[in-house]
Scaffold this motif. Structure first.
Motif, PDB file in Angstrom:
ATOM      1  N   ASP A  77      -9.544   4.187   0.126  1.00  0.00           N
ATOM      2  CA  ASP A  77     -10.299   5.508   0.123  1.00  0.00           C
ATOM      3  C   ASP A  77     -10.792   5.950   1.443  1.00  0.00           C
ATOM      4  OD1 ASP A  77     -10.440   5.810  -2.744  1.00  0.00           O
ATOM      5  OD2 ASP A  77     -11.392   4.029  -2.790  1.00  0.00           O
ATOM      6  N   ARG A  78     -11.183   5.090   2.270  1.00  0.00           N
ATOM      7  CA  ARG A  78     -11.766   5.290   3.700  1.00  0.00           C
ATOM      8  C   ARG A  78     -10.581   5.970   4.307  1.00  0.00           C
ATOM      9  NH1 ARG A  78     -16.281   1.396   6.144  1.00  0.00           N
ATOM     10  NH2 ARG A  78     -17.778   1.535   4.337  1.00  0.00           N
ATOM     11  N   LEU A  79      -9.678   5.537   4.244  1.00  0.00           N
ATOM     12  CA  LEU A  79      -8.344   6.161   4.922  1.00  0.00           C
ATOM     13  C   LEU A  79      -8.091   7.387   4.348  1.00  0.00           C
ATOM     14  CD1 LEU A  79      -5.917   6.073   7.112  1.00  0.00           C
ATOM     15  CD2 LEU A  79      -4.703   4.598   5.404  1.00  0.00           C
ATOM     16  N   ALA A  80      -8.174   7.589   3.308  1.00  0.00           N
ATOM     17  CA  ALA A  80      -7.655   8.827   2.459  1.00  0.00           C
ATOM     18  C   ALA A  80      -8.784   9.860   2.865  1.00  0.00           C
ATOM     19  CB  ALA A  80      -7.883   8.866   0.812  1.00  0.00           C
ATOM     20  N   ALA A  81      -9.821   9.526   3.247  1.00  0.00           N
ATOM     21  CA  ALA A  81     -11.084  10.705   3.750  1.00  0.00           C
ATOM     22  C   ALA A  81     -10.614  11.004   5.185  1.00  0.00           C
ATOM     23  CB  ALA A  81     -12.374  10.131   3.568  1.00  0.00           C
ATOM     24  N   GLU A  82     -10.162   9.935   5.986  1.00  0.00           N
ATOM     25  CA  GLU A  82      -9.694  10.224   7.196  1.00  0.00           C
ATOM     26  C   GLU A  82      -8.557  11.410   7.272  1.00  0.00           C
ATOM     27  OE1 GLU A  82      -8.786  10.324  11.361  1.00  0.00           O
ATOM     28  OE2 GLU A  82     -10.802   9.670  10.326  1.00  0.00           O
ATOM     29  N   LEU A  83      -7.421  11.088   6.456  1.00  0.00           N
ATOM     30  CA  LEU A  83      -6.460  11.825   6.440  1.00  0.00           C
ATOM     31  C   LEU A  83      -6.807  13.335   6.319  1.00  0.00           C
ATOM     32  CD1 LEU A  83      -3.772   9.433   4.498  1.00  0.00           C
ATOM     33  CD2 LEU A  83      -3.804  10.098   7.059  1.00  0.00           C
ATOM     34  N   ALA A  84      -7.772  13.349   5.062  1.00  0.00           N
ATOM     35  CA  ALA A  84      -8.186  14.993   4.855  1.00  0.00           C
ATOM     36  C   ALA A  84      -8.907  15.451   5.803  1.00  0.00           C
ATOM     37  CB  ALA A  84      -8.773  14.823   3.676  1.00  0.00           C
ATOM     38  N   LEU A 138      -6.684  -6.005  -2.278  1.00  0.00           N
ATOM     39  CA  LEU A 138      -5.519  -5.637  -1.514  1.00  0.00           C
ATOM     40  C   LEU A 138      -5.465  -4.106  -1.364  1.00  0.00           C
ATOM     41  CD1 LEU A 138      -3.316  -6.912  -0.168  1.00  0.00           C
ATOM     42  CD2 LEU A 138      -2.019  -6.548  -2.216  1.00  0.00           C
ATOM     43  N   LEU A 139      -5.642  -3.590  -0.039  1.00  0.00           N
ATOM     44  CA  LEU A 139      -5.887  -2.124   0.049  1.00  0.00           C
ATOM     45  C   LEU A 139      -4.333  -1.575   0.357  1.00  0.00           C
ATOM     46  CD1 LEU A 139      -8.809  -1.964   2.382  1.00  0.00           C
ATOM     47  CD2 LEU A 139      -8.603  -1.475  -0.119  1.00  0.00           C
ATOM     48  N   PHE A 140      -4.030  -0.480  -0.248  1.00  0.00           N
ATOM     49  CA  PHE A 140      -2.736   0.115  -0.096  1.00  0.00           C
ATOM     50  C   PHE A 140      -2.996   1.629   0.552  1.00  0.00           C
ATOM     51  CE2 PHE A 140      -2.129  -2.770  -3.399  1.00  0.00           C
ATOM     52  CZ  PHE A 140      -0.914  -2.840  -3.316  1.00  0.00           C
ATOM     53  N   ASP A 141      -2.071   1.884   1.622  1.00  0.00           N
ATOM     54  CA  ASP A 141      -2.360   3.155   2.375  1.00  0.00           C
ATOM     55  C   ASP A 141      -1.903   4.332   1.471  1.00  0.00           C
ATOM     56  OD1 ASP A 141      -2.980   1.507   4.501  1.00  0.00           O
ATOM     57  OD2 ASP A 141      -1.417   2.249   5.727  1.00  0.00           O
ATOM     58  N   PRO A 142      -2.675   5.390   1.575  1.00  0.00           N
ATOM     59  CA  PRO A 142      -2.362   6.781   0.857  1.00  0.00           C
ATOM     60  C   PRO A 142      -1.388   7.503   1.675  1.00  0.00           C
ATOM     61  CG  PRO A 142      -4.503   6.785   1.600  1.00  0.00           C
ATOM     62  CD  PRO A 142      -4.232   5.590   2.074  1.00  0.00           C
ATOM     63  N   GLU A 143      -1.030   8.597   1.481  1.00  0.00           N
ATOM     64  CA  GLU A 143      -0.228   9.508   2.148  1.00  0.00           C
ATOM     65  C   GLU A 143      -0.695  11.140   1.739  1.00  0.00           C
ATOM     66  OE1 GLU A 143       4.388  11.135   1.762  1.00  0.00           O
ATOM     67  OE2 GLU A 143       3.712   9.812   0.353  1.00  0.00           O
ATOM     68  N   LEU A 144      -0.954  11.519   2.967  1.00  0.00           N
ATOM     69  CA  LEU A 144      -1.255  13.077   3.025  1.00  0.00           C
ATOM     70  C   LEU A 144      -0.034  14.181   2.620  1.00  0.00           C
ATOM     71  CD1 LEU A 144      -3.321  15.527   3.695  1.00  0.00           C
ATOM     72  CD2 LEU A 144      -2.347  15.351   5.843  1.00  0.00           C
ATOM     73  N   VAL A 145       0.183  14.679   1.601  1.00  0.00           N
ATOM     74  CA  VAL A 145       0.935  15.765   1.243  1.00  0.00           C
ATOM     75  C   VAL A 145       0.522  17.222   1.413  1.00  0.00           C
ATOM     76  CG1 VAL A 145       2.380  16.552  -0.716  1.00  0.00           C
ATOM     77  CG2 VAL A 145       1.743  14.103  -0.441  1.00  0.00           C
TER      78      VAL A 145
END
Length: 335
Positions: free
Chosen positions: A159-166, A314-321
Motif C-alpha cells: 500500500d505504501r508503494l501504491a501511494a508513492e506511485l500515485a 508477503l508484499l506484492f508490487d502494484p502497477e500504475l495504469v
C-alpha cells in the motif's frame, strides 16, 4: 510406501475413526488426542487428501469487482487440487464472520482465506482465529495483517508503494496541492495508504499534507463526500484509496462544476477491469490480483498438506495504469 490412516492410528494409539475426524478437522476429539494424531501424521509424513474439501473465502466486499476477481481466481487455482471454495460475505469485524467460522469448522472445512475481512480491522475479535488454531484449520490473510500474536501467512499489495506511485505521477504532472481520500481510521490498508501518501508528499517537500487527507467509507458515496473539504483546501489532484471512491470523487467534482482532468486530476486504486470503460477511463494503481490469488492458493495447498508456510506478510508490487483522469496541472503551483 504410502502412509495411510491405519498407520497414523497405530502410531497415535487411537482408532481409525478418530484419525478420520482429525484429518477432516471435525469436532468430537479432545485436544490431547488431536495433538497426538497430528504429531503422528507429521512423524509419518502423512498428507491430508484434499478431494472434496471446502476452503472458505471470507470477505465483506463481494460487490467490489477486485475482490470478486481475487476470490474467483483463488477458486480456479484450488479446483484442480480437489479443493472447492465457498464464499462467505461478512462485514469486516461484524458478527457474521464468527458465525461462518463456527459453522464451517463443524463441517470440516479445510482452510479459511480472510480476504480483506477482520484481518484488516484494528481491535477485531480474535476468537475465530483461536477456534481455527484449536481445530488445526489453517488460515491465511489477504491485504491485512492479523492482530498481534496471531501468526499466519498474509499476502498483501504494498500500500505504501501504491501511494508513492500515485503521488509521483501527479507530482510529475506539476500538481503540488494533492489531496487524498482514504478509508476509515483503524482499517489497516487505509492507514497504510495514508502513511504512504504522507511519506511521498514529505519526500517532495510538500508540507502539511495531513490537512489534505479525508477519511471516509470505501464507497462511491464516501468519495463524493470528500470532494467539498478537499476543494476547500485548493487541491488540483486527488488520490483515492479505491476505484469506487475515485468514481465518487469524479461524480462529486462534476456536481461542483469541475471537470476531470482539466480542473482536477483523479487517481484510483484496485485496478478492476471495469475502470477501463468508465467516462473518462480511470487512471488507477492496479493491485496484482493474479499473483496475489496464485500465492494464496499455493499457501493454502501447502498448509492443507501439512507443509510449512512462512508466517508474516508477503508484499506484492502494484502497477500504475495511466488513463484519462489525470493531466498536467494548469499552472505551476507553489510547493
Amino acid at each position: 510406501m504410502k502412509v495411510g490412516i491405519t498407520d497414523v492410528a497405530a502410531r497415535a494409539g487411537v482408532s481409525e475413526a478418530t484419525v478420520s475426524r482429525v484429518v477432516n478437522r471435525r469436532q468430537g476429539v479432545s485436544k490431547k488426542t488431536r495433538d497426538a494424531v497430528e504429531q503422528a501424521m507429521a512423524e509419518l509424513g502423512y498428507e491430508r487428501q484434499t478431494q472434496g474439501q471446502l476452503v472458505a473465502v471470507v470477505t465483506g466486499f463481494v460487490s467490489n469487482p477486485f475482490f470478486a476477481d481475487v476470490a474467483e481466481r483463488i477458486g480456479s487455482a484450488l479446483a484442480p487440487h480437489g479443493l472447492k471454495t465457498v464464499l462467505c460475505p461478512a462485514f469486516p469485524g461484524g458478527v457474521q464472520e464468527p458465525d461462518f467460522i463456527e459453522a464451517l469448522v463443524d463441517k470440516g472445512v479445510a482452510a479459511v482465506v480472510f480476504l480483506s475481512a477482520s484481518n484488516t480491522v484494528a481491535g477485531a475479535d480474535t476468537d475465530p482465529y483461536e477456534l481455527l488454531r484449536q481445530r488445526r484449520v489453517p488460515y491465511v490473510g489477504v491485504n491485512g495483517e492479523f492482530a498481534d500474536g496471531v501468526p499466519a501467512p498474509v499476502f498483501s499489495t504494498d500500500d505504501r508503494l501504491a501511494a508513492e506511485l500515485a503521488v509521483d505521477h501527479l507530482h510529475r504532472l506539476g500538481h503540488r496541492r494533492i489531496g487524498m481520500v482514504s478509508g476509515p481510521a483503524g482499517n489497516h490498508p487505509a492507514d497504510r495508504r495514508v502513511r504512504g501518501f504522507l511519506e511521498a508528499m514529505e519526500r517532495r517537500g510538500l508540507a502539511d499534507a495531513g490537512r489534505l487527507v479525508v477519511r471516509q467509507s470505501y464507497s462511491v458515496e464516501g468519495g463524493q463526500a470528500a470532494v467539498a473539504p478537499l476543494l476547500a483546501q485548493g487541491v488540483t489532484a486527488i488520490v483515492a484509496a479505491s476505484d469506487y471512491m475515485a468514481l465518487g470523487v469524479i461524480r462529486g467534482l462534476r456536481r461542483q462544476g469541475r471537470t476531470v482532468p482539466a480542473d482536477v486530476s483523479v487517481v484510483g486504486y484496485d485496478g478492476a477491469a471495469v475502470t477501463e470503460f468508465t467516462d473518462p477511463p480511470l487512471t488507477t494503481v492496479r493491485q496484482p490480483a493474479d499473483r496475489l490469488a496464485l500465492e494464496v492458493a499455493r499457501g493454502v495447498l501447502d498448509l492443507v498438506g501439512n507443509r510449512e508456510v512462512p508466517t508474516g506478510e508477503l508484499l506484492f508490487d502494484p502497477e500504475l495504469v495511466i488513463r484519462s483522469t489525470t493531466a498536467p496541472a494548469r499552472a505551476a503551483e507553489p510547493a
